[in-house]
Motif scaffolding. Structure first.
Motif, short mmCIF file in Angstrom:
data_model
loop_
_atom_site.label_atom_id
_atom_site.label_comp_id
_atom_site.label_asym_id
_atom_site.label_seq_id
_atom_site.Cartn_x
_atom_site.Cartn_y
_atom_site.Cartn_z
N LEU A 200 41.64 64.41 21.28
CA LEU A 200 40.44 64.32 22.14
C LEU A 200 40.10 62.66 22.58
O LEU A 200 40.15 61.88 22.51
N GLN A 201 39.76 62.84 20.63
CA GLN A 201 38.91 61.97 19.80
C GLN A 201 40.90 60.14 20.14
O GLN A 201 40.33 59.13 20.28
N LEU A 202 41.65 60.80 20.03
CA LEU A 202 42.76 59.87 20.21
C LEU A 202 42.86 59.13 21.88
O LEU A 202 44.00 58.38 22.07
N GLY A 203 42.47 60.17 22.64
CA GLY A 203 42.64 59.95 24.37
C GLY A 203 43.33 60.89 24.67
O GLY A 203 43.83 60.25 26.46
N ALA A 204 43.81 62.08 24.47
CA ALA A 204 44.25 63.53 24.89
C ALA A 204 42.94 63.70 26.08
O ALA A 204 42.00 63.76 25.56
N PHE A 205 43.45 63.53 27.05
CA PHE A 205 42.75 63.99 28.81
C PHE A 205 42.40 65.13 28.63
O PHE A 205 41.62 66.38 28.85
N ALA A 206 43.52 66.14 27.36
CA ALA A 206 43.46 67.76 27.51
C ALA A 206 44.05 68.06 26.24
O ALA A 206 45.37 67.85 26.22
N VAL A 207 43.81 69.39 25.74
CA VAL A 207 44.71 69.80 24.80
C VAL A 207 45.42 71.35 25.04
O VAL A 207 44.11 72.21 25.69
N VAL A 208 46.45 71.75 24.71
CA VAL A 208 47.12 73.14 25.35
C VAL A 208 47.05 73.25 23.57
O VAL A 208 48.20 72.89 23.29
N VAL A 209 46.65 74.71 23.57
CA VAL A 209 47.32 75.51 22.71
C VAL A 209 47.49 77.06 23.06
O VAL A 209 47.48 77.65 23.62
N GLY A 210 48.80 77.36 21.77
CA GLY A 210 49.39 78.59 22.20
C GLY A 210 49.65 78.89 21.09
O GLY A 210 48.63 80.01 20.71
N THR A 211 50.29 79.06 20.05
CA THR A 211 50.83 80.36 19.02
C THR A 211 49.58 80.09 17.96
O THR A 211 49.24 81.19 18.22
N ASP A 212 48.83 79.40 18.21
CA ASP A 212 47.85 79.54 17.29
C ASP A 212 46.96 80.15 17.55
O ASP A 212 45.59 80.38 17.05
N ILE A 213 46.32 80.56 19.15
CA ILE A 213 45.42 81.16 19.54
C ILE A 213 46.29 82.34 20.11
O ILE A 213 45.87 83.89 20.09
N LEU A 218 54.93 85.65 15.89
CA LEU A 218 54.69 84.35 15.01
C LEU A 218 53.71 84.34 13.97
O LEU A 218 54.09 83.49 13.05
N LYS A 219 52.72 84.38 14.37
CA LYS A 219 51.73 84.03 13.33
C LYS A 219 51.64 85.53 11.71
O LYS A 219 51.96 84.80 11.16
N VAL A 220 52.11 86.78 12.63
CA VAL A 220 52.55 87.80 11.47
C VAL A 220 53.46 86.98 11.29
O VAL A 220 53.52 87.66 9.40
N GLN A 221 54.76 87.28 11.60
CA GLN A 221 55.78 86.28 10.56
C GLN A 221 55.79 85.70 9.83
O GLN A 221 55.87 85.59 8.87
N ALA A 222 54.70 84.13 10.13
CA ALA A 222 54.19 83.53 8.64
C ALA A 222 53.56 83.99 7.62
O ALA A 222 54.01 83.54 6.92
N TYR A 223 53.09 84.86 7.87
CA TYR A 223 51.77 85.74 6.69
C TYR A 223 53.26 86.57 6.52
O TYR A 223 52.94 85.81 4.89
N GLN A 224 54.29 87.12 6.78
CA GLN A 224 54.95 87.99 6.34
C GLN A 224 55.69 87.33 5.18
O GLN A 224 55.61 87.57 4.34
N ALA A 225 56.05 86.38 5.37
CA ALA A 225 57.07 85.56 4.70
C ALA A 225 56.22 85.10 3.37
O ALA A 225 57.00 84.59 2.73
N ILE A 226 55.46 84.51 3.90
CA ILE A 226 54.28 83.93 2.79
C ILE A 226 53.86 84.57 1.57
O ILE A 226 54.31 84.70 0.37
N LEU A 227 53.43 86.59 2.12
CA LEU A 227 53.58 87.39 1.31
C LEU A 227 54.59 87.60 0.45
O LEU A 227 54.56 88.46 -0.84
N LYS A 228 55.65 88.13 1.40
CA LYS A 228 56.33 88.46 1.13
C LYS A 228 57.68 87.65 -0.39
O LYS A 228 57.71 87.77 -1.14
#
Length: 231
Positions: A200-213, A218-228
């Motif tokens: 937004l500070q860079l001038g975006a009119f709005a922001v779309v967030v998907g995976t992080d929310i 994908l989030k569980v897979q990422a955690y699992q990859a690190i823990l393994k």
């Protein structure tokens, strides 16, 4: 038909949540997606971004906020996949989407329907606004000239022209803010509230967030990859 540009005003300086799930996930169910979307809106999201007609329809029954709808299609011989043809846009509009997201990269398209024709038909025949998902400043400028109402950085890092780059496309966002006059949405790779704020500070009119929310798989897979790896 006429389209309601007030829906663009509703998303200004806000969070839009993309509620999607892999096809093999239990969450890839219309009611599960609708519940995600409803939770997002109840907690302040100005709009949601939804894939497939069945999911859009289910979300429409629970949510009054604007829906950015799309329909991912794999067409043999072509790399464009986000609502690539008018028939897909028509289905999404009929399901209840307010804004139709399309692949507006400069890659070859199926049939003889150019971006200009597709956007014009969506406007005139469906009465819907168009969000152009792009990957480069060249495709962003072309989409704007073709009549796109909104342009997003969605495909930055996901095309042959940008595969060496990693989202979020803050550099592309800055170029678009400088050269375009239509609202610009930053989408792709936003992984924290701080990153969304920067957009937004860079001038975006709005922001779309998907995976992080909403990207549980994908989030569980990422955690699992690190823990393994630690094991």
């Amino acid at each position: 038909m006429t389209f309601n540009k007030e829906q663009i005003t509703q998303i200004r300086k806000s969070l839009i949540v993309s509620c999607q799930a892999p096809a093999d996930s239990p969450l890839h169910d219309p009611q599960a997606i609708a519940a995600m979307a409803q939770a997002a809106v109840l907690n302040g999201a100005s709009a949601v971004r939804i894939d497939t007609p069945s999911h859009v329809s289910a979300v429409r029954q629970r949510v009054k906020a604007p829906i950015i709808g799309l329909w991912k299609q794999q067409i043999p011989g072509y790399e464009v996949y986000i609502t690539p043809q008018f028939e897909h846009a028509d289905a999404i509009a009929s399901a209840g989407a307010d804004i139709i997201a399309i692949d507006a990269t400069l890659r070859p398209r199926p049939g003889d329907e150019t971006i200009d024709i597709l956007i014009d038909r969506i406007h005139k025949e469906l009465g819907k606004l168009v969000m152009a998902d792009v990957d480069t400043i060249e495709s962003a400028i072309a989409a704007t000239k073709a009549g796109a109402d909104i342009v997003g950085t969605t495909l930055y890092g996901y095309t042959d022209a940008t595969k060496h780059l990693s989202p979020p496309g803050f550099d592309l966002l800055s170029q678009m803010v400088e050269k375009l006059t239509v609202p610009i949405i930053c989408e792709g790779g936003i992984a924290s509230p701080q990153m969304a704020k920067k957009a937004l500070q860079l001038g975006a009119f709005a922001v779309v967030v998907g995976t992080d929310i909403t990207g549980i798989d994908l989030k569980v897979q990422a955690y699992q990859a690190i823990l393994k790896a630690e094991g």
